[in-house]
Design an enzyme around this catalytic site. Sequence first.
Site, short mmCIF file in Angstrom:
data_model
loop_
_atom_site.label_atom_id
_atom_site.label_comp_id
_atom_site.label_asym_id
_atom_site.label_seq_id
_atom_site.Cartn_x
_atom_site.Cartn_y
_atom_site.Cartn_z
N ARG A 27 0.83 -1.21 0.00
CA ARG A 27 0.00 0.00 0.00
C ARG A 27 0.87 1.26 0.00
O ARG A 27 0.52 2.26 -0.63
CB ARG A 27 -0.96 -0.03 1.19
CG ARG A 27 -2.11 0.96 1.06
CD ARG A 27 -3.17 0.74 2.11
NE ARG A 27 -2.65 0.89 3.45
CZ ARG A 27 -3.33 0.60 4.57
NH1 ARG A 27 -4.58 0.13 4.49
NH2 ARG A 27 -2.79 0.77 5.76
N GLU A 60 -16.41 5.71 4.40
CA GLU A 60 -15.69 5.26 5.60
C GLU A 60 -15.63 6.40 6.59
O GLU A 60 -16.30 7.43 6.40
CB GLU A 60 -14.30 4.76 5.21
CG GLU A 60 -13.41 5.80 4.54
CD GLU A 60 -11.99 5.28 4.30
OE1 GLU A 60 -11.49 4.49 5.09
OE2 GLU A 60 -11.37 5.72 3.31
N LYS A 83 -2.84 6.30 1.21
CA LYS A 83 -2.69 6.89 2.55
C LYS A 83 -1.85 8.17 2.43
O LYS A 83 -0.69 8.22 2.87
CB LYS A 83 -2.05 5.85 3.48
CG LYS A 83 -2.73 5.82 4.83
CD LYS A 83 -2.49 4.54 5.57
CE LYS A 83 -2.56 4.74 7.06
NZ LYS A 83 -3.78 5.33 7.57
#
Length: 341
Positions: A82, A220, A184
């Site tokens: 990620r 989310e 992220k």
Amino acid sequence: MEKKNIDWENIGFGYIQTDKRFVANYKNGAWDEGTLTDDANIVLNECAGVLQYAQTCFEGMKAYTTEDGHIVTFRPDLNAQRMEDSARRLEMPVFPQDKFVEAIVKTVEANEAYVPPYGSGATLYIRPYMFGSSPVIGVKPAEEYQFRILTTPVGPYFKGGVKPLTIRVSDFDRAAPNGTGHIKAGLNYAMSLHAIVTAHEEGYAENMYLDAATRTKVEETGGANFIFVTKDNKVVTPKSNSILPSITRRSLMVVAKDYLGLEVEEREVYLDEVKDFAECGLCGTAAVISPVGKIVDHGKEICFPSGMEEMGPITKKLYETLTGIQMGRIEAPEGWIKVIK
Ligand code: PLP
Ligand code: COI
């Protein structure tokens, strides 16, 4: 090795400086070997890419002490992947995935005295991060970067531990349909700060963000994915290109299916149908699984049958199985646990 004198049972989710951190530098098109350092401070040029245009991304993972006294991490290969995805989207150099995992191991080993003991309820939070360090003034990527890993012992992310939370539906958006919600990037969190500060002021633990295009679908929260449980015990999680692919959530779907024998579904979830679910939880490295008891949508309350006192029964089983795997009480699927020592 003697542990630090920390009140492990009572620490919150905050920064406690530890002894060592990892630092590697990218210059002239290549990463150096990287090293551990005692210095927790960073000196940067005033025009560094991270300071001017927020060119930074990060990861979040934990080291756990298992029941039999080992120190382990959970699926670090997925954090490495990620971080690579984040770096590519932000035009940053990729820190090689094998080197990423090696550096995690080194940094945790060097801070062993800060890894909370088994059963304390605390863990060592690991924060790998990377930023543009050389000067840029026109809008473009930096030429030099720093990759670092800091660690800090942490307790529960939400005050009150595993008591059900009350959250609200936010009027702000977290991520655009073709933006950076799936990586992220530090910028995603900067833009959520106003929403979380005002949510806290109004007594809510977190924000439920909706899809920015139609504002009808659940995305989310600021720092965790959603899982819902239907009245007939199906585990449902929102599918969207603009949410962060949570490693905890992906793991929980496997746990639900393979360990608990439950049906699982990753699909679009409409805000309108949330009232029909039996249980709701927030999941992530920091959040672990935090139950949601109530969602407030502009004065209209959605109250889950699981109530405000305890986790719902399926959420509890998911929580116990996942933490059991992480703490070595339950056998893990192949490759999920990386033993550090
Ligand atoms: N969603 C957001 C926005 C997050 O910041 C995090 C934390 O990393 C998560 C979800 C959960 O992801 P993970 O389970 O990989 O920690
Ligand atoms: C994590 O769970 O690791 C995160 O990065 C989320 C953040 C809100 C602490």
